[in-house]
Design a protein around this motif. Structure first.
Motif, PDB file in Angstrom:
ATOM      1  N   SER A 175       0.826  -1.201   0.000  1.00 43.61           N
ATOM      2  CA  SER A 175       0.000   0.000   0.000  1.00 43.61           C
ATOM      3  C   SER A 175       0.857   1.246   0.000  1.00 43.61           C
ATOM      4  O   SER A 175       2.058   1.208   0.266  1.00 43.61           O
ATOM      5  CB  SER A 175      -0.937   0.020   1.217  1.00 43.61           C
ATOM      6  OG  SER A 175      -1.807  -1.085   1.206  1.00 43.61           O
ATOM      7  N   ASN A 176       0.196   2.364  -0.282  1.00 39.60           N
ATOM      8  CA  ASN A 176       0.874   3.656  -0.278  1.00 39.60           C
ATOM      9  C   ASN A 176       0.116   4.597   0.660  1.00 39.60           C
ATOM     10  O   ASN A 176       0.260   4.501   1.856  1.00 39.60           O
ATOM     11  CB  ASN A 176       0.959   4.197  -1.712  1.00 39.60           C
ATOM     12  CG  ASN A 176       1.993   5.294  -1.867  1.00 39.60           C
ATOM     13  OD1 ASN A 176       2.101   6.183  -1.031  1.00 39.60           O
ATOM     14  ND2 ASN A 176       2.771   5.238  -2.930  1.00 39.60           N
ATOM     15  N   GLY A 177      -0.711   5.485   0.121  1.00 37.78           N
ATOM     16  CA  GLY A 177      -1.429   6.431   0.961  1.00 37.78           C
ATOM     17  C   GLY A 177      -2.473   5.765   1.843  1.00 37.78           C
ATOM     18  O   GLY A 177      -3.138   4.809   1.444  1.00 37.78           O
ATOM     19  N   LEU A 178      -2.642   6.302   3.072  1.00 36.45           N
ATOM     20  CA  LEU A 178      -3.615   5.788   4.034  1.00 36.45           C
ATOM     21  C   LEU A 178      -4.409   6.945   4.630  1.00 36.45           C
ATOM     22  O   LEU A 178      -3.899   8.055   4.765  1.00 36.45           O
ATOM     23  CB  LEU A 178      -2.914   5.052   5.183  1.00 36.45           C
ATOM     24  CG  LEU A 178      -1.916   3.942   4.876  1.00 36.45           C
ATOM     25  CD1 LEU A 178      -1.236   3.484   6.175  1.00 36.45           C
ATOM     26  CD2 LEU A 178      -2.606   2.770   4.191  1.00 36.45           C
ATOM     27  N   LEU A 179      -5.659   6.666   5.001  1.00 39.16           N
ATOM     28  CA  LEU A 179      -6.424   7.604   5.823  1.00 39.16           C
ATOM     29  C   LEU A 179      -7.530   6.848   6.540  1.00 39.16           C
ATOM     30  O   LEU A 179      -7.924   5.751   6.122  1.00 39.16           O
ATOM     31  CB  LEU A 179      -6.994   8.764   5.001  1.00 39.16           C
ATOM     32  CG  LEU A 179      -8.096   8.551   3.965  1.00 39.16           C
ATOM     33  CD1 LEU A 179      -9.492   8.401   4.596  1.00 39.16           C
ATOM     34  CD2 LEU A 179      -8.139   9.742   3.010  1.00 39.16           C
ATOM     35  N   PHE A 180      -8.010   7.434   7.627  1.00 40.05           N
ATOM     36  CA  PHE A 180      -9.143   6.866   8.359  1.00 40.05           C
ATOM     37  C   PHE A 180     -10.377   7.702   8.074  1.00 40.05           C
ATOM     38  O   PHE A 180     -10.320   8.941   8.072  1.00 40.05           O
ATOM     39  CB  PHE A 180      -8.853   6.836   9.864  1.00 40.05           C
ATOM     40  CG  PHE A 180      -7.927   5.725  10.268  1.00 40.05           C
ATOM     41  CD1 PHE A 180      -8.429   4.486  10.643  1.00 40.05           C
ATOM     42  CD2 PHE A 180      -6.555   5.917  10.256  1.00 40.05           C
ATOM     43  CE1 PHE A 180      -7.570   3.456  11.004  1.00 40.05           C
ATOM     44  CE2 PHE A 180      -5.689   4.893  10.611  1.00 40.05           C
ATOM     45  CZ  PHE A 180      -6.197   3.660  10.986  1.00 40.05           C
ATOM     46  N   ASP A 181     -11.507   7.029   7.826  1.00 34.87           N
ATOM     47  CA  ASP A 181     -12.735   7.768   7.570  1.00 34.87           C
ATOM     48  C   ASP A 181     -13.380   8.167   8.894  1.00 34.87           C
ATOM     49  O   ASP A 181     -12.827   7.929   9.981  1.00 34.87           O
ATOM     50  CB  ASP A 181     -13.684   6.965   6.675  1.00 34.87           C
ATOM     51  CG  ASP A 181     -14.216   5.688   7.338  1.00 34.87           C
ATOM     52  OD1 ASP A 181     -14.036   5.505   8.563  1.00 34.87           O
ATOM     53  OD2 ASP A 181     -14.818   4.870   6.616  1.00 34.87           O
TER      54      ASP A 181
END
Length: 372
Positions: free
Chosen positions: A75-81
């Motif tokens: 994976s590369n970019g991550l974020l939490f919703d």
């Protein structure tokens, strides 16, 4: 509205404006190196832990400072919703996914108009919970499927590699120039020339919480799952963010393995539907011949934190911009620079108990720095 309320509002706006022009770094603070723990990309903070990627796994560094594997995938970019679920750009699987609370995986997007994405890179979320992500391709271009149907390869007009489809005056149907015939190609027929459209490294928006199951009737839904966002002038979109008021879309345009390629932060105005307004492109900052921008974040004052630069030159990049986090004002003024090492700087995120710690990934090392 009373005069007192007007005065308070004016003061608040003035303070916000002043904050956006000042460095947020605590005076005298220096970056702390947490070591070579495989922190290459995607930092995201959630519930006291920092999540980051090493190219093969999504890792979690807990409150005790220990690092464990959260998921096995590239994976590369991550974020939490807003519900605390991890959304990831799975570059290896060429898709964007969401990890549910029970550990199951929901594929949010893996194709555009039936074609697989290149390698989703980074992502952000607007106030409506819609996901915007970039889809560049670094390295080998083998297996790329999506083409830009707005542009057509142009064998007719000298000096123009691609021209916009509506401006296409003519085409030829023979490789034998002595027998070349020129004729107009209506835009409605451009799909009949698929190989003549250039490969696309684009920007997209995920409009629904999950992609439709295979075989589902798309006409039963009033909006498509994935919409292409037309960012004219962007060569190879990498980092991405949206201002908190949904007015602006920022793209880290990093064509870093091409001589003379774009290495800029671009800003686009968005309309009320979340689409780019034509002609709104503006260059905010330019790394010129250095290593360009990668991941980036924005704080509540509108300052932009950009991971960029390198300490090791390549065939295409020099070291005129060192590896670190470049802090810019909303208009692109350089406010501060946080140097890190040993190699290129890739991404950053806010975290810590009060959200005032900046985490930076660079050369597999994790760095942190307190902010005001």
């Amino acid at each position: 509205m009373s005069f007192r309320h007007l005065s308070s509002l004016a003061l608040a706006l003035l303070l916000a404006s002043c904050s956006s022009l000042c460095s947020p770094v605590v005076p005298g603070a220096t970056p702390k190196d947490h070591g070579a723990i495989g922190a290459t990309e995607g930092p995201a903070w959630h519930d006291g832990s920092l999540y980051f990627t090493d190219g093969k796994h999504i890792n979690r560094m807990g409150p005790d400072g220990k690092t464990t594997v959260f998921r096995h995938n590239a994976s590369n970019g991550l974020l939490f919703d807003k519900e605390g679920r991890l959304i990831a750009c799975e570059s290896g699987m060429r898709r964007v996914t969401r990890t549910e609370k029970d550990g199951s995986i929901t594929v949010m997007a893996d194709r555009f108009e039936g074609k697989r994405f290149n390698s989703p890179n980074d992502l952000c979320m607007d106030s409506k919970g819609r996901i915007y992500f970039t889809d560049p391709r670094y390295g080998s271009r083998e297996g790329m499927e999506i083409r830009d149907t707005d542009l057509v390869r142009n064998p007719v007009t000298p000096g123009k590699t691609d021209i916009k489809a509506p401006d296409l005056p003519s085409w030829h149907d023979s490789t034998d120039l002595s027998r070349t015939k020129f004729y107009t190609v209506p835009k409605s027929h451009l799909h009949e020339l698929p190989d003549q459209h250039p490969l696309l490294e684009g920007v997209y928006r995920i409009n629904r919480q999950a992609k439709l199951p295979d075989g589902a009737c798309s006409f039963a839904h009033d909006i498509p799952n994935v919409t292409r966002i037309h960012c004219d002038g962007a060569e190879r979109p990498n980092g991405i963010l949206i201002s908190p008021d949904d007015r602006y879309l920022y793209i880290a345009d990093n064509n870093n393995n091409t001589h003379g390629g774009s290495r800029k932060i671009l800003r686009y105005s968005l309309d009320q539907n979340g689409d780019v307004k034509p002609g709104s492109r503006k260059v905010i900052f330019d790394w010129k011949d250095g290593r360009g921008p990668d991941g980036m974040k924005m704080d509540s004052a509108g300052r932009i934190y950009v991971a960029a630069g390198t300490n090791k030159p390549t065939e295409f990049e020099n070291t005129s911009f060192k590896a670190g986090c470049y802090i810019l004002s909303p208009s692109g003024r350089l406010l501060d620079f946080i140097p890190v090492g040993p190699d290129e700087c890739c991404n950053c995120a806010f975290g810590g108990k009060d959200g005032k710690t900046l985490f930076i990934t660079s050369g597999s090392h994790l760095w942190s720095l307190p902010l005001r």
